[in-house]
Scaffold this active site. Sequence first.
Site, PDB file in Angstrom:
ATOM      1  N   LYS A 173      68.985  19.754  87.208  1.00 37.17           N
ATOM      2  CA  LYS A 173      69.263  19.227  85.858  1.00 37.17           C
ATOM      3  C   LYS A 173      70.099  20.250  85.096  1.00 37.17           C
ATOM      4  O   LYS A 173      69.611  21.315  84.736  1.00 37.17           O
ATOM      5  CB  LYS A 173      67.971  18.961  85.089  1.00 37.17           C
ATOM      6  CG  LYS A 173      68.246  18.055  83.879  1.00 37.17           C
ATOM      7  CD  LYS A 173      67.186  18.108  82.816  1.00 37.17           C
ATOM      8  CE  LYS A 173      67.314  19.280  81.902  1.00 37.17           C
ATOM      9  NZ  LYS A 173      68.562  19.317  81.095  1.00 37.17           N
ATOM     10  N   GLU A 248      64.978  33.155  85.126  1.00 34.03           N
ATOM     11  CA  GLU A 248      66.023  34.041  84.567  1.00 34.03           C
ATOM     12  C   GLU A 248      66.095  33.715  83.085  1.00 34.03           C
ATOM     13  O   GLU A 248      66.590  32.651  82.713  1.00 34.03           O
ATOM     14  CB  GLU A 248      67.371  33.753  85.230  1.00 34.03           C
ATOM     15  CG  GLU A 248      67.440  34.088  86.711  1.00 34.03           C
ATOM     16  CD  GLU A 248      67.353  35.565  86.981  1.00 34.03           C
ATOM     17  OE1 GLU A 248      67.614  36.372  86.066  1.00 34.03           O
ATOM     18  OE2 GLU A 248      66.999  35.921  88.119  1.00 34.03           O
ATOM     19  N   GLU A 384      66.458  37.691  70.369  1.00 30.57           N
ATOM     20  CA  GLU A 384      67.760  37.276  70.927  1.00 30.57           C
ATOM     21  C   GLU A 384      68.478  36.340  69.952  1.00 30.57           C
ATOM     22  O   GLU A 384      67.905  35.348  69.511  1.00 30.57           O
ATOM     23  CB  GLU A 384      67.538  36.557  72.259  1.00 30.57           C
ATOM     24  CG  GLU A 384      68.840  36.235  72.963  1.00 30.57           C
ATOM     25  CD  GLU A 384      68.648  35.418  74.234  1.00 30.57           C
ATOM     26  OE1 GLU A 384      67.857  34.467  74.229  1.00 30.57           O
ATOM     27  OE2 GLU A 384      69.323  35.742  75.229  1.00 30.57           O
TER      28      GLU A 384
HETATM   29  P1  NAD Z   1      66.915  26.434  77.160  1.00 25.91           P
HETATM   30  O1  NAD Z   1      65.715  27.151  77.635  1.00 25.91           O
HETATM   31  O2  NAD Z   1      66.840  25.702  75.875  1.00 25.91           O
HETATM   32  O3  NAD Z   1      67.386  25.342  78.226  1.00 25.91           O
HETATM   33  C1  NAD Z   1      67.707  25.677  79.556  1.00 25.91           C
HETATM   34  C2  NAD Z   1      67.524  24.464  80.439  1.00 25.91           C
HETATM   35  O4  NAD Z   1      66.138  24.142  80.475  1.00 25.91           O
HETATM   36  C3  NAD Z   1      68.234  23.219  79.927  1.00 25.91           C
HETATM   37  O5  NAD Z   1      68.728  22.494  81.041  1.00 25.91           O
HETATM   38  C4  NAD Z   1      67.118  22.443  79.256  1.00 25.91           C
HETATM   39  O6  NAD Z   1      67.333  21.068  79.205  1.00 25.91           O
HETATM   40  C5  NAD Z   1      65.945  22.773  80.168  1.00 25.91           C
HETATM   41  N1  NAD Z   1      64.611  22.621  79.589  1.00 25.91           N
HETATM   42  C6  NAD Z   1      64.225  22.757  78.302  1.00 25.91           C
HETATM   43  N2  NAD Z   1      62.893  22.523  78.192  1.00 25.91           N
HETATM   44  C7  NAD Z   1      62.425  22.269  79.435  1.00 25.91           C
HETATM   45  C8  NAD Z   1      61.145  21.965  79.965  1.00 25.91           C
HETATM   46  N3  NAD Z   1      60.055  21.883  79.199  1.00 25.91           N
HETATM   47  N4  NAD Z   1      61.029  21.765  81.282  1.00 25.91           N
HETATM   48  C9  NAD Z   1      62.118  21.858  82.080  1.00 25.91           C
HETATM   49  N5  NAD Z   1      63.355  22.127  81.638  1.00 25.91           N
HETATM   50  C10 NAD Z   1      63.510  22.332  80.328  1.00 25.91           C
HETATM   51  O7  NAD Z   1      68.083  27.495  77.171  1.00 25.91           O
HETATM   52  P2  NAD Z   1      69.560  27.307  76.650  1.00 25.91           P
HETATM   53  O8  NAD Z   1      69.519  27.278  75.163  1.00 25.91           O
HETATM   54  O9  NAD Z   1      70.210  26.202  77.410  1.00 25.91           O
HETATM   55  O10 NAD Z   1      70.244  28.657  77.160  1.00 25.91           O
HETATM   56  C11 NAD Z   1      70.247  29.836  76.432  1.00 25.91           C
HETATM   57  C12 NAD Z   1      69.206  30.790  76.975  1.00 25.91           C
HETATM   58  O11 NAD Z   1      69.398  30.997  78.350  1.00 25.91           O
HETATM   59  C13 NAD Z   1      69.289  32.159  76.333  1.00 25.91           C
HETATM   60  O12 NAD Z   1      67.994  32.606  76.036  1.00 25.91           O
HETATM   61  C14 NAD Z   1      69.908  33.020  77.427  1.00 25.91           C
HETATM   62  O13 NAD Z   1      69.607  34.386  77.359  1.00 25.91           O
HETATM   63  C15 NAD Z   1      69.334  32.396  78.636  1.00 25.91           C
HETATM   64  N6  NAD Z   1      70.128  32.715  79.816  1.00 25.91           N
HETATM   65  C16 NAD Z   1      69.619  33.587  80.729  1.00 25.91           C
HETATM   66  C17 NAD Z   1      70.369  33.934  81.844  1.00 25.91           C
HETATM   67  C18 NAD Z   1      69.841  34.889  82.881  1.00 25.91           C
HETATM   68  O14 NAD Z   1      70.436  34.960  83.942  1.00 25.91           O
HETATM   69  N7  NAD Z   1      68.760  35.595  82.634  1.00 25.91           N
HETATM   70  C19 NAD Z   1      71.636  33.387  82.014  1.00 25.91           C
HETATM   71  C20 NAD Z   1      72.125  32.508  81.059  1.00 25.91           C
HETATM   72  C21 NAD Z   1      71.365  32.167  79.962  1.00 25.91           C
END
Ligand code: NAD
Length: 480
Positions: A173, A248, A384
């Site tokens: 997803k 991650e 963050e």
């Molecule tokens: P997010 O956690 O809001 O969403 C990430 C993904 O998870 C999306 O596809 C979202 O639809 C899905 N999601 C949300 N709730 C869920 C649930 N309950 N069950 C399953 N899936 C769910 O993050 P974002 O806003 O898309 O991305 C930004 C964040 O990602 C920042 O905190 C950033 O630091 C982090 N990030 C980390 C890395 C790494 O390698 N450590 C890399 C890129 C981004």
Amino acid sequence: MQKLKNYINGELVEPISDTYLDNFNPAEGKVYSHIPDSGETDVLAAVEAAQAAFEEWSTLPIQRRSDIMLKIADLVDRDHDKLAMAESIDNGKPLKLAKRVDIPRASANMRFYATALLHFASESHQTDGEAINYTLRKPIGVAGCISPWNLPLYLFTWKIAPALAAGNTVVAKPSEVTPMTAYLFTELCIEAGLPPGVLNVVHGLGTKAGQAIIEHPAVPVISFTGGTTTGKQIASTAAPMFKKLSLELGGKNPNLIFADCDFEQALKTSLQSSFANQGEICLCGSRIFIEQDIYEKFKTAFVEKAKALTVGDPLEEGTNIGAIVSGTHKEKILSYIRLAREEGGNILTGGEQVTVPGRCENGYFIAPTVIDGLDHKCRVNQEEIFGPVVTLIPFKHEDEVIEYANSTAYGLSATLWTENLKRAHRVADQLKSGIIWVNCWLLRDLRTPFGGMKQSGIGREGGWEALRFFTGSKNVCIKL
Ligand code: NAD
């Protein structure tokens, strides 16, 4: 208006409920396509397809598996310009960045794991003269891969490539905020002849479609990249089901600048590590610690360079900083800038929204923002922000800056600048981050372990780490 489709069992299909979500172009602040608002029934169909495809895919000769993945990489390269344009429109990032980084890396991810699988070997252990052990590494089954919006196709492929290479089938997803390139990728999978059900892509909300993937009992391995709060939610669902988990998560990365650094190089690279991709890279160095002796000199030069960055239409060649990914995220960043003021910070440059005239006048833009005068323990320096906002903090001693750097709940990456080799080793050793860059930033070798400590996650991606994650080991002991 274009309606994206799910990719289930080798076909592009509409969501079962026939309901859709709006997909925004953040540079224009308007809806430009619709994406499936998938739910549990779509996920059920995707998991069933992935289960049915597992036997054939996991036993396919590895050369054949590799060839199909390489074909997909070739098609990504062929469609480089189209995919880069789609990524820029969907995410708001400068087109030139998508061309130089996102799309080449997506095909590199596919190529890297398509060839890594040909070299993946298992271990054997001789137990004195008594027995010989060999360890088999078997694909696990259906892998759930969930990715974020900041580097959409780059991180989507970074997960699915090792999962598929290891012989698993996948239900993925992409972020509902940036679904477009994952959708275009599924068209390439069909063209490349990927067998039906091997990769399934379900679009939709995290709390609905994403949660359904995590909860499904037939998805025993989950690879997630996203925010720390979401990671906690996923772990709380997956851990009692004893699923294998790779998380991650977020970061609040320190950038340490010692007085004995190569000043020009540190300055130039710190500008990138602060503001590349609008500061929406989990590895961006958002806290810049500068040794007292060069603090004023660095501050003046850094602010001058930040002021000179062009915030503008992502499709224009001269743009350095494109649009923030969404209206909601823009508001979150602005709320942290307000908090910085409340906490006593000085806004040295930026600190406000920018209106880009013309087609982008309703887009989500924020000026690169540099703040000083804040304590390392305040919320702005602990939480963050994930936008074009950095703080400058002076320090006097090495021990002091190590304490500052390690003072957050996160531990993803850290950068340090010094020409003193002994100091570089000493400080790198003491920083509590999974990835340390010395005199560089975001210099990646895909063979190296990638991931964070503390609340930045568990598990490591990259190289053999990812192939080990996506396989289960089985030891066979034979008495001699
Ligand atoms: P997010 O956690 O809001 O969403 C990430 C993904 O998870 C999306 O596809 C979202 O639809 C899905 N999601 C949300 N709730 C869920 C649930 N309950 N069950 C399953 N899936 C769910 O993050 P974002 O806003 O898309 O991305 C930004 C964040 O990602 C920042 O905190 C950033 O630091 C982090 N990030 C980390 C890395 C790494 O390698 N450590 C890399 C890129 C981004």
